[in-house]
Design an enzyme around this catalytic site. Structure first.
Site, mmCIF file in Angstrom:
data_model
loop_
_atom_site.group_PDB
_atom_site.id
_atom_site.type_symbol
_atom_site.label_atom_id
_atom_site.label_comp_id
_atom_site.label_asym_id
_atom_site.label_seq_id
_atom_site.Cartn_x
_atom_site.Cartn_y
_atom_site.Cartn_z
ATOM 1 C CB THR A 115 5.582 9.483 8.415
ATOM 2 O OG1 THR A 115 4.775 8.562 9.413
ATOM 3 C CG2 THR A 115 6.673 9.779 9.121
ATOM 4 C CE1 TYR A 139 10.412 7.124 9.169
ATOM 5 C CE2 TYR A 139 8.530 6.636 10.412
ATOM 6 C CZ TYR A 139 8.929 6.634 9.083
ATOM 7 O OH TYR A 139 8.675 7.192 8.136
HETATM 8 N N1 LIG Z 1 5.983 1.890 4.777
HETATM 9 C C1 LIG Z 1 5.527 2.705 5.385
HETATM 10 O O1 LIG Z 1 4.183 2.571 5.936
HETATM 11 C C2 LIG Z 1 6.053 4.166 4.786
HETATM 12 C C3 LIG Z 1 4.784 5.665 5.884
HETATM 13 C C4 LIG Z 1 5.417 6.309 6.186
HETATM 14 C C5 LIG Z 1 6.265 7.185 5.037
HETATM 15 N N2 LIG Z 1 7.637 5.983 4.930
HETATM 16 C C6 LIG Z 1 8.373 6.782 4.240
HETATM 17 O O2 LIG Z 1 8.352 6.434 3.155
HETATM 18 C C7 LIG Z 1 10.132 5.542 2.680
HETATM 19 C C8 LIG Z 1 10.146 5.013 1.163
HETATM 20 O O3 LIG Z 1 9.445 3.752 2.794
HETATM 21 P P1 LIG Z 1 10.076 2.026 3.003
HETATM 22 O O4 LIG Z 1 8.996 1.517 3.133
HETATM 23 O O5 LIG Z 1 9.708 1.606 0.928
HETATM 24 O O6 LIG Z 1 11.952 1.791 2.578
HETATM 25 P P2 LIG Z 1 12.255 1.068 2.349
HETATM 26 O O7 LIG Z 1 13.497 0.248 3.065
HETATM 27 O O8 LIG Z 1 11.467 -0.514 1.412
HETATM 28 O O9 LIG Z 1 13.278 1.728 0.772
HETATM 29 C C9 LIG Z 1 13.670 3.262 1.203
HETATM 30 C C10 LIG Z 1 15.034 2.221 0.240
HETATM 31 O O10 LIG Z 1 16.005 3.997 0.472
HETATM 32 C C11 LIG Z 1 17.492 2.806 0.274
HETATM 33 N N3 LIG Z 1 18.599 4.046 1.568
HETATM 34 C C12 LIG Z 1 18.264 4.029 2.784
HETATM 35 N N4 LIG Z 1 19.332 5.045 3.022
HETATM 36 C C13 LIG Z 1 19.913 5.178 1.918
HETATM 37 C C14 LIG Z 1 21.088 6.563 1.745
HETATM 38 N N5 LIG Z 1 21.448 7.033 2.936
HETATM 39 N N6 LIG Z 1 20.985 6.059 0.352
HETATM 40 C C15 LIG Z 1 20.626 6.099 -0.798
HETATM 41 N N7 LIG Z 1 20.144 4.588 -0.577
HETATM 42 C C16 LIG Z 1 19.569 4.207 0.531
HETATM 43 C C17 LIG Z 1 17.122 1.747 0.613
HETATM 44 O O11 LIG Z 1 17.953 0.604 -0.003
HETATM 45 C C18 LIG Z 1 16.106 1.440 0.188
HETATM 46 O O12 LIG Z 1 16.462 0.821 -1.122
HETATM 47 C C19 LIG Z 1 10.576 6.203 3.641
HETATM 48 O O13 LIG Z 1 11.244 7.596 4.053
HETATM 49 C C20 LIG Z 1 9.942 5.758 4.658
HETATM 50 O O14 LIG Z 1 10.283 6.294 5.852
HETATM 51 C C21 LIG Z 1 7.018 5.366 5.118
HETATM 52 O O1 LIG Z 2 4.776 -8.390 14.608
HETATM 53 C C1 LIG Z 2 4.547 -7.603 14.573
HETATM 54 C C2 LIG Z 2 4.507 -6.261 13.752
HETATM 55 C C3 LIG Z 2 3.278 -4.758 14.438
HETATM 56 N N1 LIG Z 2 2.463 -4.860 14.720
HETATM 57 C C4 LIG Z 2 1.725 -3.544 15.127
HETATM 58 O O2 LIG Z 2 1.023 -3.642 13.595
HETATM 59 C C5 LIG Z 2 0.599 -2.199 13.897
HETATM 60 C C6 LIG Z 2 1.651 -1.334 12.526
HETATM 61 O O3 LIG Z 2 3.509 -2.251 12.506
HETATM 62 P P1 LIG Z 2 3.509 -1.869 11.521
HETATM 63 O O4 LIG Z 2 3.930 -2.576 10.096
HETATM 64 O O5 LIG Z 2 5.419 -2.114 11.503
HETATM 65 O O6 LIG Z 2 4.352 -0.238 10.943
HETATM 66 P P2 LIG Z 2 4.481 1.015 11.857
HETATM 67 O O7 LIG Z 2 4.712 0.597 12.937
HETATM 68 O O8 LIG Z 2 3.167 1.611 12.105
HETATM 69 O O9 LIG Z 2 5.031 2.013 10.519
HETATM 70 C C7 LIG Z 2 5.152 1.933 9.267
HETATM 71 O O10 LIG Z 2 4.194 3.031 9.227
HETATM 72 C C8 LIG Z 2 4.137 4.054 9.725
HETATM 73 C C9 LIG Z 2 2.993 4.995 9.286
HETATM 74 O O11 LIG Z 2 2.179 5.120 10.718
HETATM 75 C C10 LIG Z 2 5.755 4.891 8.816
HETATM 76 O O12 LIG Z 2 5.970 6.212 9.283
HETATM 77 C C11 LIG Z 2 6.623 3.894 9.090
HETATM 78 O O13 LIG Z 2 7.956 4.227 7.979
HETATM 79 C C12 LIG Z 2 6.693 2.309 8.499
HETATM 80 O O14 LIG Z 2 6.930 1.608 8.662
HETATM 81 C C13 LIG Z 2 1.300 -1.476 14.361
HETATM 82 O O15 LIG Z 2 0.744 -1.037 15.671
HETATM 83 C C14 LIG Z 2 1.925 -2.451 15.686
HETATM 84 O O16 LIG Z 2 2.711 -2.611 16.572
HETATM 85 C C15 LIG Z 2 2.304 -6.284 15.336
HETATM 86 O O17 LIG Z 2 1.737 -6.380 16.094
HETATM 87 N N2 LIG Z 2 2.846 -7.497 15.422
#
Ligand SMILES: NC(=O)c1ccc[n+]([C@@H]2O[C@H](COP(=O)([O-])OP(=O)(O)OC[C@H]3O[C@@H](n4cnc5c(N)ncnc54)[C@H](O)[C@@H]3O)[C@@H](O)[C@H]2O)c1
Ligand SMILES: O=c1ccn([C@@H]2O[C@H](COP(=O)(O)OP(=O)(O)O[C@H]3O[C@H](CO)[C@@H](O)[C@H](O)[C@H]3O)[C@@H](O)[C@H]2O)c(=O)[nH]1
Length: 323
Positions: A115, A139
């Site tokens: 991330t 995180y």
């Molecule tokens: N969403 C974002 O913007 C974002 C950005 C950067 C990195 N990431 C990374 O990408 C990955 C996926 O994120 P996401 O948004 O799809 O999250 P998500 O919560 O939708 O997906 C994670 C999945 O992993 C499973 N899981 C968690 N812990 C587990 C365990 N111990 N054993 C088996 N399964 C487990 C959960 O049930 C879930 O289905 C994560 O590693 C997150 O840190 C996400």
């Molecule tokens: O109700 C809300 C929720 C979020 N935010 C803002 O919106 C932005 C985005 O927030 P969010 O959608 O919660 O994502 P992040 O906290 O930036 O985190 C996401 O994006 C990261 C990379 O930037 C990943 O590493 C994380 O796993 C993923 O959850 C941030 O500035 C928050 O402060 C608000 O203002 N109001």
């Protein structure tokens, strides 16, 4: 066969789809704590937790796995500040179980969900891969720890890896077969859409005094289908003998929270009441990334760069959401 941990979750399910579109067979391993059985429409679902090392070994014995995509983790920045234990146990300790099982079964290719939160507050923008990584929340630290562990495992055990440092994953499958559905939901775009749909009263804007053009936080929103495409390219790169390394995956474009709300108003045609609130702990003011390296080395080019297109796909999914 490819193992997709966390493949029932938001990003993992999109990569699972993309792998099948590219002719790969997959096994999804997920404990369904945050994931959805219905999101696993391709391949085989094995329900289990990464802390269960016996179950993990069964999977490696049962299937002929040649690459692992590791999405399973906890991913809420704000929560990690309040409950770091949860993050270090799952994101670090459980990932080590997975890596050790790979070493034991001689599986060589690992694609890691890292991330941009590993960079902390960047000194310069856009963020490039060689910039300092000083995370400001547990995180981000948990993900950086795995990046460092991978360097050592690569040297000692010849485990090849790509760390993909995503910026903010957003949008949904353009065919609306899968999408973002978290309980509880904390992410900005689905919460804004919930407000647009009348499923919640308003959207809270966390912080209006940041040093940005409108005072709200700026993030780089990258379409989840574009992320999926980069993952397949990263695996092909490793299988073709590419060096183990890290790639930023972003659009090199920043949108403020208020601009994202504006885009949602335009796409949905709805009024979206915004309430100004305190800053959320652990949030850097601006995160925008350069993905030049991924473009150059992997030949990756995001297709859905426009925030309105991202919003349109997210809204389409929100309206028909099946899980
Ligand atoms: N969403 C974002 O913007 C974002 C950005 C950067 C990195 N990431 C990374 O990408 C990955 C996926 O994120 P996401 O948004 O799809 O999250 P998500 O919560 O939708 O997906 C994670 C999945 O992993 C499973 N899981 C968690 N812990 C587990 C365990 N111990 N054993 C088996 N399964 C487990 C959960 O049930 C879930 O289905 C994560 O590693 C997150 O840190 C996400
Ligand atoms: O109700 C809300 C929720 C979020 N935010 C803002 O919106 C932005 C985005 O927030 P969010 O959608 O919660 O994502 P992040 O906290 O930036 O985190 C996401 O994006 C990261 C990379 O930037 C990943 O590493 C994380 O796993 C993923 O959850 C941030 O500035 C928050 O402060 C608000 O203002 N109001």
């Amino acid at each position: 066969m490819i193992l997709v941990t966390g493949g029932a979750g938001y990003i993992g399910s999109h990569i699972n789809k993309k792998l099948h579109q590219n002719g790969y067979g997959t096994v999804v391993f997920d404990n369904l704590v945050y994931g959805h059985r219905e999101a696993v429409k391709w391949g085989t679902l094995e329900v289990g937790d990464l802390s269960d090392t016996d179950k993990l070994e069964d999977i490696f014995m049962k299937y002929n796995i040649d690459a692992v995509f590791h999405f399973a983790a906890y991913a809420y920045v704000g929560e990690s500040v309040k409950n770091p234990q949860k993050y270090y146990n799952n994101n670090v300790v459980n990932t080590l179980h997975l890596l050790d099982t790979m070493v034991k079964y001689n599986v060589k290719h690992f694609i890691f969900s890292s991330t941009c939160a590993t960079y902390g507050v960047p000194e310069e923008l856009p963020i490039t891969e060689e910039m300092k990584q000083i995370p400001i929340n547990p995180y981000g630290v948990s993900k950086l720890m795995i990046e460092r562990i991978l360097e050592d495992y690569h040297r000692a055990y010849e485990l090849n890896y790509c760390c993909l440092r995503y910026f903010n994953a957003a949008g949904a499958d353009p065919e609306s077969e899968i999408g973002e559905s978290h309980t509880p939901e904390t992410h900005l775009i689905p919460l804004i859409l919930a407000a647009a749909a009348g499923d919640r009263e308003n959207i809270r804007v966390f912080g209006t005094d940041y040093p940005t053009r409108d005072g709200s936080c700026i993030r780089d929103y990258i379409h989840v289908t574009d992320l999926a495409d980069a993952h397949v390219k990263a695996m092909d790169y490793l299988k073709n003998g590419g060096e183990s390394t890290c790639f930023n995956l972003g659009n090199c474009t920043g949108n403020s929270v208020l601009e994202v709300i504006g885009a949602a108003k335009e796409i949905t045609g709805k009024d979206i009441p915004a309430v100004f609130d305190e800053r959320r702990q652990g949030d850097p003011p601006i995160l925008v990334g350069s993905a030049n390296k991924a473009e150059r080395v992997l030949g990756w080019k995001p297709q859905y760069r426009d925030i309105n297109t991202i919003m349109e796909h997210a809204w389409k999914w929100y309206c028909i959401k099946r899980y």
